[in-house]
Design a protein around this motif. Structure first.
Motif, PDB file in Angstrom:
ATOM      1  N   ARG A 138       0.845  -1.186   0.000  1.00  0.00           N
ATOM      2  CA  ARG A 138       0.000   0.000   0.000  1.00  0.00           C
ATOM      3  C   ARG A 138       0.886   1.244   0.000  1.00  0.00           C
ATOM      4  N   HIS A 139       0.694   2.127  -0.989  1.00  0.00           N
ATOM      5  CA  HIS A 139       1.449   3.383  -1.053  1.00  0.00           C
ATOM      6  C   HIS A 139       0.570   4.588  -0.747  1.00  0.00           C
ATOM      7  N   ASP A 140      -0.753   4.356  -0.735  1.00  0.00           N
ATOM      8  CA  ASP A 140      -1.707   5.443  -0.556  1.00  0.00           C
ATOM      9  C   ASP A 140      -2.091   5.536   0.924  1.00  0.00           C
ATOM     10  N   ALA A 150       5.899   5.038   5.846  1.00  0.00           N
ATOM     11  CA  ALA A 150       5.113   3.871   5.447  1.00  0.00           C
ATOM     12  C   ALA A 150       5.965   2.702   4.961  1.00  0.00           C
ATOM     13  N   HIS A 151       7.093   3.008   4.312  1.00  0.00           N
ATOM     14  CA  HIS A 151       7.921   1.935   3.764  1.00  0.00           C
ATOM     15  C   HIS A 151       9.335   2.458   3.562  1.00  0.00           C
ATOM     16  N   SER A 152      10.251   1.524   3.252  1.00  0.00           N
ATOM     17  CA  SER A 152      11.617   1.987   3.023  1.00  0.00           C
ATOM     18  C   SER A 152      11.911   1.952   1.528  1.00  0.00           C
ATOM     19  N   ASN A 173       7.691   8.491   3.813  1.00  0.00           N
ATOM     20  CA  ASN A 173       6.237   8.571   3.820  1.00  0.00           C
ATOM     21  C   ASN A 173       5.734   8.206   2.416  1.00  0.00           C
ATOM     22  N   SER A 174       4.448   7.941   2.297  1.00  0.00           N
ATOM     23  CA  SER A 174       3.927   7.461   1.016  1.00  0.00           C
ATOM     24  C   SER A 174       2.486   7.928   0.871  1.00  0.00           C
ATOM     25  N   LEU A 175       2.284   8.929   0.013  1.00  0.00           N
ATOM     26  CA  LEU A 175       0.961   9.555  -0.143  1.00  0.00           C
ATOM     27  C   LEU A 175       0.591   9.595  -1.625  1.00  0.00           C
ATOM     28  N   HIS A 176       0.692   8.426  -2.276  1.00  0.00           N
ATOM     29  CA  HIS A 176       0.421   8.384  -3.724  1.00  0.00           C
ATOM     30  C   HIS A 176      -0.312   7.103  -4.083  1.00  0.00           C
ATOM     31  N   HIS A 177      -1.189   7.182  -5.091  1.00  0.00           N
ATOM     32  CA  HIS A 177      -1.839   5.954  -5.582  1.00  0.00           C
ATOM     33  C   HIS A 177      -1.431   5.681  -7.030  1.00  0.00           C
ATOM     34  N   ILE A 198       8.896   2.723  -8.345  1.00  0.00           N
ATOM     35  CA  ILE A 198       9.961   3.717  -8.500  1.00  0.00           C
ATOM     36  C   ILE A 198       9.714   4.883  -7.545  1.00  0.00           C
ATOM     37  N   GLU A 199      10.703   5.173  -6.704  1.00  0.00           N
ATOM     38  CA  GLU A 199      10.535   6.207  -5.680  1.00  0.00           C
ATOM     39  C   GLU A 199      11.448   7.415  -5.898  1.00  0.00           C
ATOM     40  N   ALA A 200      12.410   7.332  -6.831  1.00  0.00           N
ATOM     41  CA  ALA A 200      13.238   8.508  -7.140  1.00  0.00           C
ATOM     42  C   ALA A 200      13.878   8.340  -8.515  1.00  0.00           C
TER      43      ALA A 200
HETATM   44 MN    MN Z   1       5.584   4.971  -1.882  1.00  0.00          MN
END
Ligand code: MN
Length: 239
Positions: A138-140, A150-152, A173-177, A198-200
């Protein structure tokens, strides 16, 4: 001289009388200010030529978080899970992003801004992680505090992001769907979540075009590594 960092705004409504406003989150303004930059809020404009004139006067561009880009910008029709598009904002941010890429103006993308940068380079997005990639975590996490980790993420060793954060693993933190799907031209992945999201990213051949899917501006007041991301960006804008 402190570099001027443009931050495009979105449209909102005043809580008391519903009058329309342009604005953005104070957390971006403060993170840039603490890093020594001069934040300048940019309203969506309808004249793309005027926007280029404005971009020419900036020392850097910060593309912030926000709602979903219209999938038409990456050649898809909207799925039911995709959010309502903000037409003016999409046009404004894509024009500014393309200008920053061409003019080698330093650009930092955050969340939606990370997605805007990829789309500006011809990339595509997953319109909804949970339907497109049911195996993903879950990223949202909009039901949690905005600084909830929320995750690493696993960061590419030796990359600029690894140097800024001073680590190879970072809890975010993770505030995206939505998430990056096909990469745009010249886009290089700098970090992924454990599930591969993909986070960066950064853009090859550009002095500073970096973007993250998480929200360092929400972590920065209490987290030095997150604030270092803004310091590195503002330093790049000083050149
Ligand atoms: Mn995320």
């Amino acid at each position: 001289m402190r570099p001027v960092i443009g931050i495009p705004c979105y449209e909102a409504r005043r809580a008391d009388n519903q009058r329309p406003l342009y604005g953005n989150n104070i957390s971006y303004v403060r993170a840039v200010e603490r890093a020594g930059g001069l934040p300048l809020l940019i309203p969506p404009l309808q004249d793309a030529d005027a926007l280029v004139g404005l971009a020419d006067r900036l020392d850097g561009l910060l593309l912030s978080g926000g709602g979903d880009l219209a999938p038409a910008h990456y050649g898809e029709s909207p799925r039911p899970e995709c959010g309502v598009p903000e037409v003016e904002r999409d046009v404004t941010e894509l024009a500014l992003a393309r200008h920053a890429l061409l003019a080698k103006l330093p650009v930092l993308g955050i969340c939606r801004g990370h997605q805007v940068l990829n789309v500006a380079l011809g990339g595509t997005l997953y319109q909804d992680i949970s339907t497109a990639l049911p195996e993903a975590r879950r990223h949202d996490c909009h039901d949690r505090a905005r600084d909830y980790r929320a995750h690493s993420i696993e960061i590419e060793p030796g990359s600029r992001l690894a140097a800024m954060l001073g680590t190879r693993q970072h809890a975010v933190n993770s505030l995206h769907h939505q998430a990056l799907h096909r990469l745009g031209e010249g886009v290089r992945v700098l970090a992924r979540a454990e599930d591969g999201i993909i986070e960066a990213i950064e853009v090859r051949g550009h002095p500073f075009a970096l973007a993250v899917q998480f929200h360092p501006e929400e972590l920065a007041p209490a987290d030095e590594p997150s604030q270092r991301l803004f310091s590195a960006f503002v330093r790049a804008c000083q050149r």
